[in-house]
Design a protein around this motif. Structure first.
Motif, mmCIF file in Angstrom:
data_model
loop_
_atom_site.group_PDB
_atom_site.id
_atom_site.type_symbol
_atom_site.label_atom_id
_atom_site.label_comp_id
_atom_site.label_asym_id
_atom_site.label_seq_id
_atom_site.Cartn_x
_atom_site.Cartn_y
_atom_site.Cartn_z
ATOM 1 N N ASP A 153 0.838 -1.196 0.000
ATOM 2 C CA ASP A 153 0.000 0.000 0.000
ATOM 3 C C ASP A 153 0.879 1.255 0.000
ATOM 4 O O ASP A 153 1.904 1.307 0.674
ATOM 5 C CB ASP A 153 -0.883 0.008 1.248
ATOM 6 C CG ASP A 153 -1.738 1.252 1.274
ATOM 7 O OD1 ASP A 153 -2.733 1.307 0.527
ATOM 8 O OD2 ASP A 153 -1.365 2.205 1.989
ATOM 9 N N GLY A 154 0.448 2.235 -0.789
ATOM 10 C CA GLY A 154 1.216 3.485 -0.872
ATOM 11 C C GLY A 154 2.341 3.393 -1.879
ATOM 12 O O GLY A 154 3.310 4.150 -1.837
ATOM 13 N N ASN A 184 -6.239 14.360 3.469
ATOM 14 C CA ASN A 184 -5.766 15.107 2.298
ATOM 15 C C ASN A 184 -6.664 16.327 2.104
ATOM 16 O O ASN A 184 -7.745 16.233 1.498
ATOM 17 C CB ASN A 184 -5.817 14.221 1.048
ATOM 18 C CG ASN A 184 -5.222 14.942 -0.157
ATOM 19 O OD1 ASN A 184 -5.123 16.178 -0.160
ATOM 20 N ND2 ASN A 184 -4.832 14.182 -1.169
ATOM 21 N N TYR A 224 0.251 14.142 7.329
ATOM 22 C CA TYR A 224 -0.319 13.321 6.258
ATOM 23 C C TYR A 224 0.784 12.926 5.298
ATOM 24 O O TYR A 224 1.358 13.765 4.617
ATOM 25 C CB TYR A 224 -1.413 14.082 5.501
ATOM 26 C CG TYR A 224 -2.216 13.222 4.552
ATOM 27 C CD1 TYR A 224 -2.048 13.316 3.169
ATOM 28 C CD2 TYR A 224 -3.132 12.296 5.032
ATOM 29 C CE1 TYR A 224 -2.782 12.511 2.295
ATOM 30 C CE2 TYR A 224 -3.886 11.506 4.167
ATOM 31 C CZ TYR A 224 -3.698 11.615 2.806
ATOM 32 O OH TYR A 224 -4.422 10.820 1.947
ATOM 33 N N GLY A 234 0.396 10.322 3.031
ATOM 34 C CA GLY A 234 -0.137 9.802 1.766
ATOM 35 C C GLY A 234 0.187 8.334 1.610
ATOM 36 O O GLY A 234 0.147 7.784 0.510
ATOM 37 N N SER A 235 0.520 7.685 2.709
ATOM 38 C CA SER A 235 0.761 6.240 2.740
ATOM 39 C C SER A 235 0.005 5.736 3.960
ATOM 40 O O SER A 235 0.416 5.986 5.094
ATOM 41 C CB SER A 235 2.266 5.973 2.852
ATOM 42 O OG SER A 235 2.539 4.622 2.684
ATOM 43 N N LEU A 236 -1.091 4.996 3.707
ATOM 44 C CA LEU A 236 -2.030 4.668 4.787
ATOM 45 C C LEU A 236 -1.365 3.999 5.976
ATOM 46 O O LEU A 236 -1.573 4.393 7.127
ATOM 47 C CB LEU A 236 -3.142 3.753 4.232
ATOM 48 C CG LEU A 236 -4.120 3.158 5.242
ATOM 49 C CD1 LEU A 236 -4.873 4.241 5.996
ATOM 50 C CD2 LEU A 236 -5.082 2.198 4.537
ATOM 51 N N PHE A 249 -7.123 9.423 11.407
ATOM 52 C CA PHE A 249 -6.930 9.421 9.949
ATOM 53 C C PHE A 249 -8.302 9.415 9.295
ATOM 54 O O PHE A 249 -9.186 8.664 9.713
ATOM 55 C CB PHE A 249 -6.147 8.176 9.521
ATOM 56 C CG PHE A 249 -6.043 8.002 8.025
ATOM 57 C CD1 PHE A 249 -7.079 7.421 7.292
ATOM 58 C CD2 PHE A 249 -4.918 8.431 7.350
ATOM 59 C CE1 PHE A 249 -6.989 7.271 5.914
ATOM 60 C CE2 PHE A 249 -4.813 8.281 5.965
ATOM 61 C CZ PHE A 249 -5.849 7.701 5.257
ATOM 62 N N TYR A 257 -10.245 9.335 5.443
ATOM 63 C CA TYR A 257 -10.392 9.417 4.005
ATOM 64 C C TYR A 257 -11.885 9.389 3.698
ATOM 65 O O TYR A 257 -12.458 8.324 3.446
ATOM 66 C CB TYR A 257 -9.651 8.348 3.222
ATOM 67 C CG TYR A 257 -9.228 8.888 1.867
ATOM 68 C CD1 TYR A 257 -10.197 9.196 0.898
ATOM 69 C CD2 TYR A 257 -7.913 9.184 1.587
ATOM 70 C CE1 TYR A 257 -9.853 9.780 -0.301
ATOM 71 C CE2 TYR A 257 -7.545 9.767 0.383
ATOM 72 C CZ TYR A 257 -8.532 10.068 -0.556
ATOM 73 O OH TYR A 257 -8.180 10.654 -1.752
ATOM 74 N N LYS A 316 -11.980 6.177 -1.022
ATOM 75 C CA LYS A 316 -10.899 5.662 -1.877
ATOM 76 C C LYS A 316 -10.370 4.317 -1.380
ATOM 77 O O LYS A 316 -9.919 3.484 -2.173
ATOM 78 C CB LYS A 316 -9.746 6.671 -1.918
ATOM 79 C CG LYS A 316 -8.561 6.177 -2.728
ATOM 80 C CD LYS A 316 -7.411 7.166 -2.762
ATOM 81 C CE LYS A 316 -6.278 6.650 -3.647
ATOM 82 N NZ LYS A 316 -5.099 7.559 -3.626
ATOM 83 N N LEU A 317 -10.407 4.086 -0.084
ATOM 84 C CA LEU A 317 -9.750 2.912 0.473
ATOM 85 C C LEU A 317 -10.662 1.693 0.413
ATOM 86 O O LEU A 317 -11.893 1.803 0.431
ATOM 87 C CB LEU A 317 -9.300 3.217 1.904
ATOM 88 C CG LEU A 317 -8.331 4.416 1.963
ATOM 89 C CD1 LEU A 317 -8.036 4.823 3.388
ATOM 90 C CD2 LEU A 317 -7.051 4.128 1.203
ATOM 91 N N ARG A 318 -10.019 0.506 0.334
ATOM 92 C CA ARG A 318 -10.785 -0.725 0.153
ATOM 93 C C ARG A 318 -11.144 -1.312 1.507
ATOM 94 O O ARG A 318 -10.352 -1.341 2.448
ATOM 95 C CB ARG A 318 -9.949 -1.725 -0.658
ATOM 96 C CG ARG A 318 -10.063 -1.609 -2.186
ATOM 97 C CD ARG A 318 -9.702 -0.292 -2.820
ATOM 98 N NE ARG A 318 -8.382 0.194 -2.502
ATOM 99 C CZ ARG A 318 -7.528 0.682 -3.414
ATOM 100 N NH1 ARG A 318 -7.865 0.698 -4.681
ATOM 101 N NH2 ARG A 318 -6.347 1.141 -3.053
ATOM 102 N N GLU A 323 -7.909 -3.235 3.446
ATOM 103 C CA GLU A 323 -7.291 -2.040 4.028
ATOM 104 C C GLU A 323 -8.053 -1.616 5.291
ATOM 105 O O GLU A 323 -7.526 -1.682 6.397
ATOM 106 C CB GLU A 323 -7.258 -0.898 2.996
ATOM 107 C CG GLU A 323 -6.271 -1.141 1.866
ATOM 108 C CD GLU A 323 -6.323 -0.088 0.764
ATOM 109 O OE1 GLU A 323 -7.383 0.530 0.554
ATOM 110 O OE2 GLU A 323 -5.287 0.113 0.096
HETATM 111 P P1 P6P Z 1 -4.475 10.577 -1.726
HETATM 112 C C1 P6P Z 1 -2.046 5.239 -1.428
HETATM 113 O O1 P6P Z 1 -2.297 5.383 -2.815
HETATM 114 C C2 P6P Z 1 -3.383 5.149 -0.727
HETATM 115 O O2 P6P Z 1 -4.090 4.037 -1.173
HETATM 116 C C3 P6P Z 1 -3.172 5.099 0.778
HETATM 117 O O3 P6P Z 1 -1.997 4.455 1.136
HETATM 118 C C4 P6P Z 1 -3.150 6.569 1.162
HETATM 119 O O4 P6P Z 1 -3.615 6.795 2.481
HETATM 120 C C5 P6P Z 1 -4.102 7.200 0.147
HETATM 121 O O5 P6P Z 1 -4.129 6.332 -0.990
HETATM 122 C C6 P6P Z 1 -3.616 8.563 -0.302
HETATM 123 O O6 P6P Z 1 -4.573 9.067 -1.229
HETATM 124 O O7 P6P Z 1 -5.724 10.789 -2.554
HETATM 125 O O8 P6P Z 1 -4.467 11.442 -0.469
HETATM 126 O O9 P6P Z 1 -3.192 10.680 -2.503
#
Ligand code: P6P
Length: 341
Positions: free
Chosen positions: A120-121, A213, A245, A247-249, A263, A265, A275-277, A281
């Motif tokens: 992930d990320g 984000n 932040y 950008g890597s969960l 956190f 999203y 966005k997340l599964r 995830e």
């Molecule tokens: P954004 C990485 O692509 C991911 O799946 C997660 O690890 C992360 O938290 C999220 O997307 C970041 O998304 O839209 O903020 O770039």
């Protein structure tokens, strides 16, 4: 060294945990070791990513439309190869595969199901930012003499047997739970062993950080904007928090788990379902955070109560310190109902 006196390897720790269950067969313990092996192999390649021809895009996208990186595909194969030949697993499912992958014909199909996000990320790989592997373990629900498949994967999060993640950060850490607390192990590369470094992790009820984000601000609903503004500026008893932040969960989640944080999203106009599964995830991290005293919702509903309808189903995610998650849920549940009228 833990407590400055002795070294506790993950193998010893898993064995001691297994002894708490006289009926345990050792299969789950061995499956956790299999995932440890995968973690060591992936870690070795992640650490050398800049030195070998394993950086960059693989030239394809996955079922969710994410650009696949070479390391994504390597990690995907590594996890599957580490678990599917042992007779402990009947089917795996991954972010990188459109459908579940039953163990090959002729191989013994075990009683466990492994769902995972192999890396992930991964868009952060080329810029040397921490990335992670996330895994979720369920028990098979279909009959042993049949072929395992989607029905074994589409299980509600609260039925997970185990869950965890590997963080390829300043050090490589494996953090997991089997429902008996959350325990963190740091890889000592000089001996190739994961050593207990964070026994019984507890996450503070109120977080120091908020992770979201904020470039999505104009894509959020007003209730979501109010929640984020409260964490930024304070509201009522909620004190302002520091923004963090990556950008890597996995990296954002782990920092917040240890230090306290939330956190988010949320759903947005560009991600109406988030966005997340859910399966590989949100649900595994929700199991971990709950075992550490935290909470995880889709804004309103507990993640662990959401029954999946499809393998790569997405969900909004609000996860971390329990009082912060509860504050967000009070606003998002109330205003969502108001909005619905
Ligand atoms: P954004 C990485 O692509 C991911 O799946 C997660 O690890 C992360 O938290 C999220 O997307 C970041 O998304 O839209 O903020 O770039």
């Amino acid at each position: 060294m833990v407590n400055g006196s002795e070294v506790i390897t993950i193998e010893r720790f898993i064995m001691e945990q297994e002894r708490l269950y006289p009926e345990a067969t050792g299969e789950l313990s061995n499956l956790l070791y299999d995932l440890c092996l995968a973690a060591k192999i992936i870690s070795r390649h992640v650490r050398r990513a800049g030195l070998s021809d394993i950086l960059g895009a693989a030239g394809a996208v996955n079922v969710s439309g994410d650009l696949q990186q070479k390391l994504d595909l390597f990690a995907n194969e590594t996890v599957r190869n580490s678990v599917q030949h042992t007779g402990r697993v009947c089917v795996t499912a991954s972010e990188e595969d459109p459908e579940p992958v039953p163990v090959p014909p002729g191989k013994a199909a075990g009683k466990y199901v492994v769902l995972y996000d192999p890396l992930d990320g991964s868009m952060n790989i080329d810029v040397n930012v921490s990335i992670g592997t996330i895994f979720s373990i369920h028990k098979r629900v279909t009959k042993k003499n049949g072929t395992a498949g989607l029905a074994d994967c589409l299980q509600v999060g609260k039925k997970q047997i185990a869950a965890g993640y590997i963080l390829y950060g300043s050090s490589t850490m494996l953090v997991y739970t089997t429902g008996q607390g959350v325990h963190g192990f740091t890889l000592d590369p000089t001996i190739g062993e994961f050593l207990l470094s964070h026994p019984d992790i507890r996450t503070p009820p109120v977080g120091r950080y908020y992770s979201v984000n904020e470039s999505n601000w104009n894509r959020w609903t007003p209730p979501v904007q109010r929640v984020v503004a409260a964490f930024k500026n304070g509201e009522g008893t909620v004190q302002p928090k520091n923004a963090r932040y990556i950008g890597s969960l996995v990296a954002d989640f782990h920092r917040n788990l240890i230090s306290g944080g939330i956190f988010l999203y949320p759903a947005a106009t560009n991600y109406p379902q988030g966005k997340l599964r859910l399966l590989y995830e949100a649900a595994p991290l929700a199991f971990v955070v709950a075992q550490a005293g935290g909470r995880a919702t889709d804004g309103c509903r507990p993640i662990l109560d959401i029954v999946p309808a499809s393998l790569h189903q997405k969900t909004p995610l609000v996860i971390g310190s329990k009082d912060d998650v509860a504050f967000a849920a009070r606003i998002l549940s109330t205003e969502a109902v108001v909005g619905a009228k």
